[in-house]
Scaffold this active site. Structure first.
Site, PDB file in Angstrom:
ATOM      1  N   CYS A   2       0.841  -1.211   0.000  1.00 55.16           N
ATOM      2  CA  CYS A   2       0.000   0.000   0.000  1.00 55.16           C
ATOM      3  C   CYS A   2       0.871   1.254   0.000  1.00 55.16           C
ATOM      4  O   CYS A   2       2.008   1.249   0.472  1.00 55.16           O
ATOM      5  CB  CYS A   2      -0.956   0.101   1.177  1.00 55.16           C
ATOM      6  SG  CYS A   2      -2.154  -1.243   1.274  1.00 55.16           S
ATOM      7  N   ARG A  18      -4.970   6.780  -0.791  1.00 53.93           N
ATOM      8  CA  ARG A  18      -4.023   5.662  -0.805  1.00 53.93           C
ATOM      9  C   ARG A  18      -4.277   4.713  -1.959  1.00 53.93           C
ATOM     10  O   ARG A  18      -5.367   4.696  -2.566  1.00 53.93           O
ATOM     11  CB  ARG A  18      -4.155   4.915   0.505  1.00 53.93           C
ATOM     12  CG  ARG A  18      -5.568   4.338   0.764  1.00 53.93           C
ATOM     13  CD  ARG A  18      -5.769   2.884   0.401  1.00 53.93           C
ATOM     14  NE  ARG A  18      -4.880   2.005   1.089  1.00 53.93           N
ATOM     15  CZ  ARG A  18      -5.049   1.619   2.365  1.00 53.93           C
ATOM     16  NH1 ARG A  18      -6.138   2.004   3.033  1.00 53.93           N
ATOM     17  NH2 ARG A  18      -4.178   0.813   2.942  1.00 53.93           N
ATOM     18  N   ASN A  82      -0.061  -1.731   5.583  1.00 56.25           N
ATOM     19  CA  ASN A  82       0.622  -2.900   6.116  1.00 56.25           C
ATOM     20  C   ASN A  82       1.994  -2.531   6.692  1.00 56.25           C
ATOM     21  O   ASN A  82       2.734  -1.737   6.106  1.00 56.25           O
ATOM     22  CB  ASN A  82       0.783  -3.952   5.012  1.00 56.25           C
ATOM     23  CG  ASN A  82       1.123  -5.316   5.569  1.00 56.25           C
ATOM     24  OD1 ASN A  82       0.837  -5.625   6.726  1.00 56.25           O
ATOM     25  ND2 ASN A  82       1.729  -6.155   4.757  1.00 56.25           N
TER      26      ASN A  82
END
Length: 329
Positions: A2, A18, A82
């Site tokens: 990400c 994002r 993450n």
């Protein structure tokens, strides 16, 4: 995986969003929660009542909403990315602390606070606890980027040492290692330039660039977190802001598209394809959540202010992944 991004438009609006890079769908949809709404987790009986209305991408598990990214009515945005290897959640509640289950952190932020400064103050006494939303669903390894309408951004990471809160002046977040490592790593690219390299005399030989882009030779092009951080940081800085907010919105998507993963290009050890499931962009002042998906590049928009902020139920919008083509003849 990400990549998170925050930037300011020429007119002073703040965009935040994002890339969601993951090898599977998590049954995501766009979720709207009105203010003063009580959310009750049926599994562990924990409750949360929203002070502010919330809009974002997430999933509802047994009537309880969890978010991957979103914003509230005050223009505060948050995204979870993450953070493997380095993350270390508390195993149990600590007496005297504000104990926040991992799955609830993003909603806790958006439901309760109106600014980055308010969040920073609250985090001084916070403890992020490894309590799952259900016994059958383990928590994801996460760190968070939080941004508001003042342009301030922070990164929140809980490691073995402590709960770290970093001011994020770069406006970018990816994954591991820790945020301060990524900032220090920027120094390795001090020689990059946006302008074309001029002709160079090598002894008696004149060297001339064969194409545009020589100033950014050395900008990493792979999909590792370190490389994506560098690439987005420089593209964000290079962006030429426009008088039209709609153009800056498109630029936001173009920047994140530069680090978007194509199916098959980034494979896990299980031979699953990590890909950019969706890209989101929130206009924090306007309360509009924009997104497109891997299957459908068309930008979708959900306006929080068209909803009843004092309503009495959660509302969801179907995740749009049906290809849309504008036929012109």
């Amino acid at each position: 995986m990400c990549t998170g991004l925050a930037l300011e438009t020429k007119d002073g609006l703040h965009l935040f969003g994002r890339n969601m890079d993951i090898e599977y769908s998590f049954n995501q949809s766009i979720i709207f929660i009105p203010r003063n709404f009580k959310c009750v987790n049926k599994s562990n009986k924990k409750e949360l009542t929203t002070k502010y209305a919330v809009l974002g991408m997430g999933t509802i598990f047994d009537d309880y909403p969890t978010f991957a990214d979103g914003m509230n009515e005050k223009g505060l945005g948050c995204a979870g990315l993450n953070f493997p290897v380095y993350v270390s959640y508390s195993k149990e509640d600590i007496e005297g602390k504000t104990n926040i289950p991992v799955y609830n952190f993003l909603l806790w932020v958006l439901a309760n606070f109106s600014s980055v400064e308010e969040v920073k103050e609250a985090l001084k006494n916070a403890n992020i606890v490894d309590i799952p939303i259900s016994e059958n669903i383990p928590n994801t390894t996460l760190h968070w980027m939080i941004s508001d309408i003042t342009g301030k951004s922070i990164v929140v990471e809980q490691t073995k040492e402590k709960l770290n809160v970093f001011d994020n002046n770069i406006g970018v977040l990816t994954n591991s290692p820790t945020f301060d490592w990524h900032v220090a790593n920027l120094n390795q690219y001090v020689g990059l330039r946006y302008n074309q390299v001029p002709e160079f005399k090598l002894g008696d030989q004149s060297l001339t660039a064969l194409g545009q882009g020589t100033g950014l030779v050395g900008l990493p092009g792979d999909f590792t977190p370190a490389s994506r951080f560098i690439r987005v940081a420089f593209l964000r800085d290079a962006m030429i802001k426009n008088d039209k907010d709609s153009i800056d919105l498109i630029e936001f998507f173009h920047i994140l598209n530069n680090v978007a993963m194509v199916r098959g290009s980034t494979r896990t050890v299980e031979e699953k394809s990590d890909l950019t499931q969706y890209t989101s962009c929130m206009c924090l002042e306007k309360g509009i959540y924009y997104y497109n998906t891997y299957e459908n590049n068309q930008i979708n928009a959900i306006d929080m202010n068209k909803e009843n902020l004092d309503g009495n139920e959660i509302k969801t919008y179907k995740y749009n992944k049906t290809l849309s083509i504008n036929h012109v003849n």
